[in-house]
Design a protein around this motif. Structure first.
Motif, PDB file in Angstrom:
ATOM      1  N   GLY A 124      41.975 -27.049  10.008  1.00  0.00           N
ATOM      2  CA  GLY A 124      42.806 -28.211   9.669  1.00  0.00           C
ATOM      3  C   GLY A 124      44.098 -28.238  10.464  1.00  0.00           C
ATOM      4  O   GLY A 124      44.497 -29.290  10.981  1.00  0.00           O
TER       5      GLY A 124
ATOM      6  N   PHE B 145      37.404 -30.590  11.385  1.00  0.00           N
ATOM      7  CA  PHE B 145      37.767 -30.636   9.966  1.00  0.00           C
ATOM      8  C   PHE B 145      36.878 -31.667   9.252  1.00  0.00           C
ATOM      9  O   PHE B 145      36.361 -31.416   8.157  1.00  0.00           O
ATOM     10  CB  PHE B 145      39.245 -30.992   9.825  1.00  0.00           C
ATOM     11  CG  PHE B 145      39.776 -30.825   8.434  1.00  0.00           C
ATOM     12  CD1 PHE B 145      40.010 -29.566   7.905  1.00  0.00           C
ATOM     13  CD2 PHE B 145      40.037 -31.924   7.638  1.00  0.00           C
ATOM     14  CE1 PHE B 145      40.492 -29.407   6.616  1.00  0.00           C
ATOM     15  CE2 PHE B 145      40.526 -31.776   6.342  1.00  0.00           C
ATOM     16  CZ  PHE B 145      40.750 -30.517   5.844  1.00  0.00           C
TER      17      PHE B 145
ATOM     18  N   ILE C 143      45.141 -29.091   3.207  1.00  0.00           N
ATOM     19  CA  ILE C 143      45.366 -29.948   4.388  1.00  0.00           C
ATOM     20  C   ILE C 143      45.547 -31.406   3.946  1.00  0.00           C
ATOM     21  O   ILE C 143      46.402 -32.130   4.465  1.00  0.00           O
ATOM     22  CB  ILE C 143      44.186 -29.814   5.392  1.00  0.00           C
ATOM     23  CG1 ILE C 143      44.062 -28.358   5.873  1.00  0.00           C
ATOM     24  CG2 ILE C 143      44.349 -30.756   6.575  1.00  0.00           C
ATOM     25  CD1 ILE C 143      45.235 -27.822   6.680  1.00  0.00           C
TER      26      ILE C 143
ATOM     27  N   GLY D 191      40.826 -25.126   0.640  1.00  0.00           N
ATOM     28  CA  GLY D 191      41.436 -25.308   1.964  1.00  0.00           C
ATOM     29  C   GLY D 191      41.562 -26.778   2.323  1.00  0.00           C
ATOM     30  O   GLY D 191      42.585 -27.230   2.853  1.00  0.00           O
ATOM     31  N   TYR D 192      40.517 -27.530   2.005  1.00  0.00           N
ATOM     32  CA  TYR D 192      40.514 -28.970   2.301  1.00  0.00           C
ATOM     33  C   TYR D 192      41.683 -29.671   1.590  1.00  0.00           C
ATOM     34  O   TYR D 192      42.398 -30.487   2.184  1.00  0.00           O
ATOM     35  CB  TYR D 192      39.178 -29.574   1.853  1.00  0.00           C
ATOM     36  CG  TYR D 192      39.088 -31.073   2.034  1.00  0.00           C
ATOM     37  CD1 TYR D 192      38.753 -31.621   3.259  1.00  0.00           C
ATOM     38  CD2 TYR D 192      39.372 -31.943   0.971  1.00  0.00           C
ATOM     39  CE1 TYR D 192      38.683 -32.992   3.432  1.00  0.00           C
ATOM     40  CE2 TYR D 192      39.304 -33.309   1.132  1.00  0.00           C
ATOM     41  CZ  TYR D 192      38.957 -33.832   2.360  1.00  0.00           C
ATOM     42  OH  TYR D 192      38.906 -35.193   2.525  1.00  0.00           O
TER      43      TYR D 192
ATOM     44  N   TYR E 296      34.017 -32.539  10.340  1.00  0.00           N
ATOM     45  CA  TYR E 296      32.684 -31.927  10.412  1.00  0.00           C
ATOM     46  C   TYR E 296      32.457 -31.034   9.185  1.00  0.00           C
ATOM     47  O   TYR E 296      31.405 -31.093   8.541  1.00  0.00           O
ATOM     48  CB  TYR E 296      32.600 -31.107  11.697  1.00  0.00           C
ATOM     49  CG  TYR E 296      31.232 -30.559  12.024  1.00  0.00           C
ATOM     50  CD1 TYR E 296      30.319 -31.312  12.755  1.00  0.00           C
ATOM     51  CD2 TYR E 296      30.861 -29.282  11.616  1.00  0.00           C
ATOM     52  CE1 TYR E 296      29.067 -30.802  13.066  1.00  0.00           C
ATOM     53  CE2 TYR E 296      29.622 -28.763  11.919  1.00  0.00           C
ATOM     54  CZ  TYR E 296      28.730 -29.521  12.646  1.00  0.00           C
ATOM     55  OH  TYR E 296      27.493 -29.012  12.946  1.00  0.00           O
ATOM     56  N   ILE E 297      33.485 -30.229   8.851  1.00  0.00           N
ATOM     57  CA  ILE E 297      33.396 -29.355   7.672  1.00  0.00           C
ATOM     58  C   ILE E 297      33.197 -30.210   6.419  1.00  0.00           C
ATOM     59  O   ILE E 297      32.386 -29.907   5.553  1.00  0.00           O
ATOM     60  CB  ILE E 297      34.665 -28.478   7.546  1.00  0.00           C
ATOM     61  CG1 ILE E 297      34.676 -27.409   8.630  1.00  0.00           C
ATOM     62  CG2 ILE E 297      34.757 -27.823   6.160  1.00  0.00           C
ATOM     63  CD1 ILE E 297      35.941 -26.573   8.671  1.00  0.00           C
TER      64      ILE E 297
ATOM     65  N   ILE F 119      36.232 -23.527   0.587  1.00  0.00           N
ATOM     66  CA  ILE F 119      36.400 -24.635   1.538  1.00  0.00           C
ATOM     67  C   ILE F 119      37.135 -25.801   0.875  1.00  0.00           C
ATOM     68  O   ILE F 119      38.025 -26.409   1.474  1.00  0.00           O
ATOM     69  CB  ILE F 119      35.024 -25.097   2.088  1.00  0.00           C
ATOM     70  CG1 ILE F 119      34.463 -24.024   3.021  1.00  0.00           C
ATOM     71  CG2 ILE F 119      35.148 -26.403   2.845  1.00  0.00           C
ATOM     72  CD1 ILE F 119      33.102 -24.347   3.584  1.00  0.00           C
TER      73      ILE F 119
END
Lengths: 205, 212
Positions: free
Chosen positions: B88, B105, A45, A41-42, B107-108, A38
């Motif tokens: 995203g 996003f 973005i 991925g974060y 929220y994640i 995660i």
């Protein structure tokens, strides 16, 4: 509803991580791998939203800043590492960023650290009071610490004593830093336990 | 010739010198160079992110393909990564930015990344304690000094310390402001002088290990 599910997910993942205190287990591994995936991925973005789009795409399209083709070119050739036949091109990008870092390092180290810290060490030693004693300790501590890291000459005589006193100051600094780090980690632990008892179990209000 | 180290060394020298010269000439066009360079640096670093992610995902994909031990966790990692990127992208299209407060996003971030990250770091509180037990056994004068300072600083930062003695928080403050700062400053000066030397060696092409 969304918040409730989120709190349950967060609580579950928190417990999964803490299960490592017993021993390495599948629950911990699950949470660990999920975290890495995660987070990767974060950051993809994030890099798009805060770097590539506002610094490269928008200025080129909206403001016609075509000079940005240069960093875009260096960025793209960095990706030639994927293709062994032309991977040597990535050295150009590395050279560009290393050169930039080194140039900034020269001016940054002198102006940003060395001069301000030397200036802050040149404190007055006048009068016979506690402040003068503290100022003397600061000057003495800085000099002896520097002596400890001076390896161009064999440490004997004055240098040996300077180095011995220097390590004493260094140990005090390491002890203080360790104490600080422990306190920071404990406060994070308290934060997580508070989350479990307050947001999740609603035991604390 | 193109494949050799000549061009990269020249690029390093040129960019390094431009950065130094721009520092001493605060007028156009040199005045803005530092700001522009930092933007360019960020852009190039943004592309390198792809290399890092490719390496991570590629490794776990291979583990999954070979059905290695713990392949299931590699699958979890890949699903976590893919789901976050897809969410995203969708939320960027939906709200203009994935970082909108209403987006999934965010929220994640709030319910996955924040708890996982802070729990992971808080876990260190336990391990740091066991490491301290091994490291701090007062075997000699230096280790004893480190142990005592750490205990004083820890006690001085909590209400219990003030209960033991009202002077303890003040003594902690003194440790932080005087001996701790002196040593930290000495170490910092040593690091900065070292960084300065290495930077000059890199710009002049003496240090080339970064190209190998």
């Amino acid at each position: 509803m969304g918040t409730t599910i989120g709190v349950w997910i967060a609580a579950g993942l928190t417990l999964f991580i803490y299960s490592f205190l017993y021993k390495d287990n599948p629950f911990y591994k699950f949470a660990e791998h999920l975290y890495v995936g995660i987070t990767a991925g974060y950051w993809i973005i994030y890099t798009w939203a805060y770097v590539i789009q506002p610094m490269l795409i928008d200025p080129m399209i909206k403001n016609k800043e075509f000079i940005l083709i240069i960093p875009a070119f260096f960025g793209i050739i960095m990706l030639t590492r994927w293709f062994p036949q032309i991977s040597w091109l990535s050295r150009w990008s590395i050279a560009f960023t290393v050169g930039m870092g080194a140039g900034l390092g020269v001016t940054g180290a002198i102006q940003g650290f060395i001069l301000p810290q030397v200036q802050a060490t040149l404190v007055p030693l006048t009068g016979f009071n506690f402040e003068t004693f503290n100022n003397f300790l600061i000057i003495f501590g800085v000099l002896t610490t520097l002596v400890y890291f001076y390896f161009s000459k064999e440490q004997k005589g004055v240098l040996r004593w300077g180095s011995k006193i220097g390590i004493t100051f260094i140990m005090v600094a390491f002890g203080a830093s360790f104490g600080y780090t422990v306190m920071a980690r404990i406060s994070l632990l308290i934060g997580r336990i508070y989350f479990l008892l307050s947001d999740w179990l609603k035991v604390l209000r | 010739m193109l494949k050799g180290k000549g061009i990269p060394i020249f690029i390093t020298f040129l960019t390094g010198m431009i950065m130094i010269i721009s520092f001493f000439i605060p007028h156009k066009p040199f005045g803005d160079i530092e700001k522009i360079s930092l933007t360019w640096y960020s852009i190039i670093a943004g592309f390198t992110m792809l290399l890092g992610v490719d390496s991570l995902i590629g490794m776990h994909f291979r583990k999954l393909k070979r059905k290695d031990e713990n392949w299931f966790f590699s699958l979890v990692l890949i699903i976590g990564f893919t789901a976050t990127v897809v969410v995203g992208i969708i939320e960027t299209v939906r709200f203009g930015t994935a970082f909108d407060e209403r987006s999934y996003f965010t929220y994640i971030y709030n319910y996955f990344i924040v708890p996982l990250q802070s729990t992971m770091f808080s876990l260190l509180a336990f391990f740091i304690a066991s490491a301290a037990y091994r490291a701090f056994r007062a075997r000699n004068f230096d280790a004893t000094l480190l142990l005592i300072t750490a205990i004083i600083v820890m006690l001085g930062r909590v209400p219990l310390g003030e209960q033991i003695s009202p002077y303890l928080p003040k003594f902690t403050e003194w440790i932080m402001q005087v001996p701790q700062m002196a040593a930290k400053r000495g170490i910092g000066l040593g690091i900065s002088l070292g960084a300065l030397g290495v930077s000059i060696r890199i710009i002049l092409g003496i240090e080339r290990s970064y190209l190998s």
